[in-house]
Design a protein around this motif. Structure first.
Motif, PDB file in Angstrom:
ATOM      1  N   ARG A  81       0.836  -1.197   0.000  1.00 51.29           N
ATOM      2  CA  ARG A  81       0.000   0.000   0.000  1.00 51.29           C
ATOM      3  C   ARG A  81       0.871   1.248   0.000  1.00 51.29           C
ATOM      4  O   ARG A  81       1.995   1.223   0.484  1.00 51.29           O
ATOM      5  N   MET A  82       0.305   2.336  -0.503  1.00 54.47           N
ATOM      6  CA  MET A  82       0.992   3.616  -0.478  1.00 54.47           C
ATOM      7  C   MET A  82       0.783   4.264   0.893  1.00 54.47           C
ATOM      8  O   MET A  82      -0.360   4.481   1.311  1.00 54.47           O
ATOM      9  N   PRO A  83       1.858   4.575   1.612  1.00 48.47           N
ATOM     10  CA  PRO A  83       1.691   5.221   2.918  1.00 48.47           C
ATOM     11  C   PRO A  83       1.160   6.644   2.759  1.00 48.47           C
ATOM     12  O   PRO A  83       1.539   7.357   1.836  1.00 48.47           O
ATOM     13  N   LEU A  84       0.256   7.023   3.683  1.00 41.95           N
ATOM     14  CA  LEU A  84      -0.324   8.369   3.680  1.00 41.95           C
ATOM     15  C   LEU A  84       0.120   9.204   4.868  1.00 41.95           C
ATOM     16  O   LEU A  84       0.338  10.403   4.745  1.00 41.95           O
ATOM     17  N   LEU A  85       0.193   8.564   6.050  1.00 37.13           N
ATOM     18  CA  LEU A  85       0.397   9.331   7.270  1.00 37.13           C
ATOM     19  C   LEU A  85       0.957   8.425   8.361  1.00 37.13           C
ATOM     20  O   LEU A  85       0.569   7.261   8.460  1.00 37.13           O
ATOM     21  N   ALA A  86       1.849   8.985   9.179  1.00 34.04           N
ATOM     22  CA  ALA A  86       2.349   8.310  10.383  1.00 34.04           C
ATOM     23  C   ALA A  86       2.348   9.329  11.515  1.00 34.04           C
ATOM     24  O   ALA A  86       2.761  10.472  11.327  1.00 34.04           O
ATOM     25  N   GLY A  87       1.852   8.906  12.677  1.00 28.02           N
ATOM     26  CA  GLY A  87       1.808   9.813  13.817  1.00 28.02           C
ATOM     27  C   GLY A  87       0.957   9.270  14.936  1.00 28.02           C
ATOM     28  O   GLY A  87       1.026   8.084  15.263  1.00 28.02           O
TER      29      GLY A  87
ATOM     30  N   ARG B 170      -0.963  14.467  15.886  1.00 30.65           N
ATOM     31  CA  ARG B 170       0.470  14.730  15.795  1.00 30.65           C
ATOM     32  C   ARG B 170       0.934  13.990  14.542  1.00 30.65           C
ATOM     33  O   ARG B 170       1.017  12.757  14.537  1.00 30.65           O
ATOM     34  N   VAL B 171       1.151  14.711  13.487  1.00 31.89           N
ATOM     35  CA  VAL B 171       1.526  14.116  12.211  1.00 31.89           C
ATOM     36  C   VAL B 171       3.049  14.198  12.082  1.00 31.89           C
ATOM     37  O   VAL B 171       3.598  15.277  11.856  1.00 31.89           O
ATOM     38  N   ASP B 172       3.707  13.058  12.246  1.00 27.53           N
ATOM     39  CA  ASP B 172       5.160  13.012  12.143  1.00 27.53           C
ATOM     40  C   ASP B 172       5.600  13.033  10.683  1.00 27.53           C
ATOM     41  O   ASP B 172       6.636  13.598  10.345  1.00 27.53           O
ATOM     42  N   TRP B 173       4.811  12.414   9.824  1.00 26.24           N
ATOM     43  CA  TRP B 173       5.072  12.377   8.388  1.00 26.24           C
ATOM     44  C   TRP B 173       3.749  12.149   7.674  1.00 26.24           C
ATOM     45  O   TRP B 173       2.917  11.373   8.149  1.00 26.24           O
ATOM     46  N   SER B 174       3.558  12.802   6.533  1.00 19.46           N
ATOM     47  CA  SER B 174       2.402  12.523   5.681  1.00 19.46           C
ATOM     48  C   SER B 174       2.691  13.017   4.276  1.00 19.46           C
ATOM     49  O   SER B 174       3.659  13.766   4.049  1.00 19.46           O
TER      50      SER B 174
ATOM     51  N   ASN C  76       0.890  19.621  13.694  1.00 13.66           N
ATOM     52  CA  ASN C  76      -0.115  19.288  14.701  1.00 13.66           C
ATOM     53  C   ASN C  76      -1.436  19.955  14.356  1.00 13.66           C
ATOM     54  O   ASN C  76      -1.458  21.077  13.858  1.00 13.66           O
ATOM     55  N   VAL C  77      -2.525  19.239  14.660  1.00 18.71           N
ATOM     56  CA  VAL C  77      -3.872  19.713  14.342  1.00 18.71           C
ATOM     57  C   VAL C  77      -4.805  19.349  15.492  1.00 18.71           C
ATOM     58  O   VAL C  77      -4.707  18.251  16.040  1.00 18.71           O
TER      59      VAL C  77
ATOM     60  N   VAL D 199      -6.256   7.265  23.482  1.00 20.97           N
ATOM     61  CA  VAL D 199      -4.961   7.725  22.998  1.00 20.97           C
ATOM     62  C   VAL D 199      -4.487   6.700  21.982  1.00 20.97           C
ATOM     63  O   VAL D 199      -4.588   5.492  22.219  1.00 20.97           O
ATOM     64  N   THR D 200      -4.025   7.154  20.826  1.00 22.27           N
ATOM     65  CA  THR D 200      -3.420   6.249  19.862  1.00 22.27           C
ATOM     66  C   THR D 200      -1.971   6.675  19.646  1.00 22.27           C
ATOM     67  O   THR D 200      -1.650   7.865  19.682  1.00 22.27           O
ATOM     68  N   VAL D 201      -1.117   5.694  19.457  1.00 17.03           N
ATOM     69  CA  VAL D 201       0.285   5.949  19.121  1.00 17.03           C
ATOM     70  C   VAL D 201       0.674   5.007  17.995  1.00 17.03           C
ATOM     71  O   VAL D 201      -0.014   4.017  17.727  1.00 17.03           O
ATOM     72  N   HIS D 202       1.750   5.335  17.344  1.00 18.55           N
ATOM     73  CA  HIS D 202       2.241   4.516  16.220  1.00 18.55           C
ATOM     74  C   HIS D 202       1.145   4.327  15.173  1.00 18.55           C
ATOM     75  O   HIS D 202       0.998   3.249  14.613  1.00 18.55           O
ATOM     76  N   GLU D 203       0.390   5.391  14.916  1.00 14.49           N
ATOM     77  CA  GLU D 203      -0.722   5.295  13.954  1.00 14.49           C
ATOM     78  C   GLU D 203      -0.196   5.481  12.533  1.00 14.49           C
ATOM     79  O   GLU D 203       0.541   6.416  12.247  1.00 14.49           O
TER      80      GLU D 203
END
Length: 179
Positions: A7-13, A34-38, A44-45, A171-175
């Motif tokens: 799959r094509m990655p869209l977002l990590a955070g 918290r968008v570390d990469w996208s 942050n939003v 709380v979610t992490v490593h999303e």
């Protein structure tokens, strides 16, 4: 032998979120990112729904618009609300820590972690498109939302199904999201 679908990655955070309820009626829904990469950059939003009002606050307007349009408005939690008003993005500094956020005059806090478990699904439909999603989820027993120093009334709904806690405050992490 099964084939692996790349799959094509869209977002990590990370994406902590909470719906507060009073008398079984939602009083607030907050989605913290918290968008570390996208594919649309990092930053942050905070998206906050209260009855009759939607606020989108981000340090990058383009990223905040994409997060609200692509993800948040399409989540089951948002779709269950009585309305989803149109809103313009407010550009402001957004501070996100593990289970809390501050965006302008908005403060969100989650606490009382009940469990920690992995979650993954390879068909999470958003806007008619199948998305992959994986993350670690931590349901919480407590959460607060305040605007301008005034607490929004309500608390998260917590339930136990077969000994496993579920909550409207998570709380979610490593999303990670992909298509």
């Amino acid at each position: 032998m099964s084939l692996y679908l790349t799959r094509m990655p869209l977002l990590a955070g990370a994406n902590p979120f909470v719906t507060l309820y009073e008398d079984d009626q939602p009083t607030a829904y907050a989605s913290v990112w918290r968008v570390d990469w996208s594919t649309h950059g990092s930053g942050n939003v905070v998206i906050l729904w209260t009855p009759g009002q939607l606020r989108i606050v981000g340090d990058d307007v383009r990223l905040a618009e994409w997060i609200e349009e692509q993800f948040v408005r399409n989540f089951p939690e948002a779709r269950a609300l009585p309305s989803w008003p149109t809103a313009k993005v407010e550009r402001a500094s957004v501070s996100v820590r593990w289970s809390s956020a501050r965006a302008g005059d908005i403060t969100i806090s989650l606490d009382g972690v009940l469990d920690a478990r992995p979650f993954a699904v390879d068909d999470f439909p958003l806007r008619g498109v199948s998305h992959g999603l994986s993350m670690q989820i931590l349901p919480c027993s407590k959460a607060t939302v305040s605007v301008g120093g005034v607490a929004v009334p309500g608390s998260p709904q917590v339930s136990w199904d077969g000994g496993r806690p579920a909550s409207s405050a998570v709380v979610t992490v490593h999303e990670a999201w992909s298509v």
